[in-house]
Design a protein around this motif. Structure first.
Motif, PDB file in Angstrom:
ATOM      1  N   CYS A 131       1.001  -0.922   0.014  1.00  0.00           N
ATOM      2  CA  CYS A 131      -0.042   0.068  -0.308  1.00  0.00           C
ATOM      3  C   CYS A 131       0.803   0.660   0.296  1.00  0.00           C
ATOM      4  O   CYS A 131       0.099   2.169  -0.311  1.00  0.00           O
ATOM      5  CB  CYS A 131      -1.245   0.356   1.227  1.00  0.00           C
ATOM      6  SG  CYS A 131      -0.117  -0.047   3.021  1.00  0.00           S
ATOM      7  N   LEU A 132       2.107   1.010   0.112  1.00  0.00           N
ATOM      8  CA  LEU A 132       3.247   2.253   0.812  1.00  0.00           C
ATOM      9  C   LEU A 132       3.554   2.089  -1.070  1.00  0.00           C
ATOM     10  O   LEU A 132       4.257   1.456  -1.513  1.00  0.00           O
ATOM     11  CB  LEU A 132       4.216   2.609   1.631  1.00  0.00           C
ATOM     12  CG  LEU A 132       5.137   3.354   1.551  1.00  0.00           C
ATOM     13  CD1 LEU A 132       4.331   4.747   2.208  1.00  0.00           C
ATOM     14  CD2 LEU A 132       6.117   3.396   2.205  1.00  0.00           C
ATOM     15  N   PRO A 133       2.911   3.155  -1.862  1.00  0.00           N
ATOM     16  CA  PRO A 133       3.738   3.173  -3.821  1.00  0.00           C
ATOM     17  C   PRO A 133       5.396   3.151  -3.180  1.00  0.00           C
ATOM     18  O   PRO A 133       5.699   2.441  -4.658  1.00  0.00           O
ATOM     19  CB  PRO A 133       3.526   4.061  -4.139  1.00  0.00           C
ATOM     20  CG  PRO A 133       1.851   4.772  -2.591  1.00  0.00           C
ATOM     21  CD  PRO A 133       1.844   4.438  -1.524  1.00  0.00           C
ATOM     22  N   SER A 134       6.085   3.615  -2.403  1.00  0.00           N
ATOM     23  CA  SER A 134       7.166   3.674  -2.762  1.00  0.00           C
ATOM     24  C   SER A 134       7.522   2.172  -2.949  1.00  0.00           C
ATOM     25  O   SER A 134       9.390   2.107  -2.997  1.00  0.00           O
ATOM     26  CB  SER A 134       8.092   4.382  -2.058  1.00  0.00           C
ATOM     27  OG  SER A 134       7.914   4.965  -0.222  1.00  0.00           O
ATOM     28  N   ARG A 135       7.304   1.347  -2.334  1.00  0.00           N
ATOM     29  CA  ARG A 135       7.924  -0.023  -1.647  1.00  0.00           C
ATOM     30  C   ARG A 135       8.520  -0.195  -3.467  1.00  0.00           C
ATOM     31  O   ARG A 135       8.827  -1.531  -3.184  1.00  0.00           O
ATOM     32  CB  ARG A 135       7.329  -0.543  -0.071  1.00  0.00           C
ATOM     33  CG  ARG A 135       7.719   0.215   0.992  1.00  0.00           C
ATOM     34  CD  ARG A 135       7.511  -0.870   2.084  1.00  0.00           C
ATOM     35  NE  ARG A 135       8.014  -0.648   3.386  1.00  0.00           N
ATOM     36  CZ  ARG A 135       7.830  -1.229   4.300  1.00  0.00           C
ATOM     37  NH1 ARG A 135       6.261  -1.874   4.273  1.00  0.00           N
ATOM     38  NH2 ARG A 135       8.587  -1.192   5.352  1.00  0.00           N
TER      39      ARG A 135
END
Length: 461
Positions: free
Chosen positions: A73-77
């Motif tokens: 859910c965290l795009p940068s990951r």
């Protein structure tokens, strides 16, 4: 489309179409390669540090699994995970796992999220027809875990909980010795007094969203079923310590290493499909700093000594407890960090003792475990045989070594400890019915078996 269906279509297509003159060896599974029709398409969910390790071991050692898509859910990951694990990967990337399971032709998912997110994701994936490898502890509460078992059975899904010692030949062999009566009747099992979770402290400041996020959307998704708190980096990076998100997960925590150690007790006693009938808190609950680096010596042969660089900020409630099984066997949760096996237990029988730890067994008399029948140390990562067993069972439809019912029973022991400490009635036996999974004399304890879920995050019925 599940694996069996896809494979049937591929076979039917192959029979109907004339074979080409030259076929690559990899397409036929020659030269050690796995034919594409025999590979299992898997989606990874939750791309933190644990998933990096799981993915790395899978890519290197389990060729029958094809990582087809990843989700966080965290795009940068999505980018940092790919760069760290396989920069050349062609897998699809999603911030919404439901979109991933709708669009991708997956056979299974591997769920490496925070604990409080696992049940919702697993049940939705299983209801959509996917098998599931679920990190331990598999659930946030005992009642939630039971719903997961029911969902798996309803949809006939293969499941594997991340208690890797269930696939370690040496520890399974030692558990077999105990079950076969090689140390006589087991009277007592001594294991670790691991620390529980703490409450989220009040007054935590609101922090700016991390770089690469999409505003508050990802944080709302990450929070899932739990009570919503404004974003604070400590909550996100240290979620494993807080009761809202876990049962005491890091290092010497109840649902961290405890989930492994207590699972070995279940395995050794042959009680993998049931549990204790009572739990008693033997002393007042106190706060304990379990920073292992202060305890383990360089010469310590406990496998935990190799992890001495883990963070020391592992402080939480402890309280020695006793659990009893129907046959009279007593489990003493009283050992501290420098006193016993961090990933197992010491089984005391009428004719000897056996200690089971991660990739280590010992006995008195020594001849019980020091002989040619001992399979010996597992070479390589503990993950390898466990993930391979999951892959094999996805194909065969057999139950995996750490099937979800086994996971439920071991996880229940973790939460019974936390509940007994929270109730706080020193010396009073809380009677537990492993069939109904309820206390028969403690309404306060029964109130802790489940939690109210935030609206929109209910489990599928």
């Amino acid at each position: 489309m599940n694996l069996v269906t896809r494979r049937s279509i591929l076979k039917a297509t192959a029979a109907a179409v004339a074979a080409p003159m030259f076929i690559p060896a990899t397409a036929l599974g020659k030269g050690g390669a796995v034919a594409p029709s025999e590979r299992i398409n898997v989606g990874l969910i939750g791309l933190g540090a644990r998933c990096r390790r799981i993915a790395g071991d899978t890519l290197k050692n389990v060729p029958s699994i094809n990582i087809a898509a990843v989700s966080d859910c965290l795009p940068s990951r999505l980018d940092t995970f790919t760069a760290a694990v396989n920069p050349d990967a062609t897998w699809k990337r999603y911030t919404e796992f439901r979109e991933m399971i709708e669009k991708e032709n997956l056979d299974a998912v591997m769920i490496e999220t925070a604990t409080h997110q696992r049940a919702w994701i697993a049940c939705n994936a299983m209801a959509a027809g996917m098998d599931a490898y679920i990190e331990k502890p598999m659930s946030l509460t005992i009642a939630e875990g039971r719903e997961m078992v029911q969902c798996a059975r309803k949809h006939n899904r293969v499941t594997q909980i991340g208690t890797q010692q269930r696939s370690n030949p040496m520890t399974n062999w030692a558990c077999g010795l105990i079950q076969d009566g090689k140390i006589g009747t087991v009277r007592r099992v001594k294991t670790m007094n691991f620390v529980g979770p703490v409450a989220i402290p009040g007054g935590m400041p609101k922090h700016p969203m991390p770089e690469g996020s999409d505003g508050t959307k990802w944080w709302d998704t990450w929070t899932g079923q739990a009570e919503f708190h404004e974003y604070n980096a400590n909550l996100f990076y240290n979620w494993i310590n807080y009761v809202d998100y876990d049962g005491g997960g890091r290092s010497f925590g109840v649902t961290g290493w405890g989930a492994h150690a207590y699972d070995q007790i279940q395995n050794g006693l042959g009680t993998s499909d049931t549990g204790p009938v009572s739990v008693t808190l033997m002393e007042p609950v106190r706060t304990f700093d379990a920073g292992m680096s202060d305890f383990h010596r360089d010469t310590d042969d406990d496998p935990a000594a190799a992890l001495a660089d883990e963070p020391k900020e592992i402080s939480g409630p402890v309280g020695r407890c006793i659990m009893r099984y129907e046959n009279g066997t007593e489990i003493d949760f009283g050992l501290t960090n420098d006193q016993g096996p961090s990933f197992g237990a010491v089984f005391e029988g009428t004719e000897g003792k056996i200690e089971i730890n991660r990739n280590k067994v010992a006995s008195n008399p020594k001849e019980l475990t020091q002989n040619d029948e001992n399979p010996g140390l597992l070479k390589g990562s503990q993950n390898n045989p466990h993930i391979q067993n999951f892959a094999d069972c996805v194909k065969s439809r057999d139950k995996a070594n750490a099937d979800i019912e086994i996971g439920q029973r071991s996880t229940t022991i973790c939460y019974l400890l936390n509940i007994a400490r929270a109730v706080g009635k020193v010396g009073e036996e809380l009677k537990w019915d492993p069939k109904t999974e309820r206390f028969t004399n403690c309404d306060e304890g029964n109130a802790m078996l489940s939690r109210q879920r935030r609206q929109g995050w209910e489990l599928p019925s």
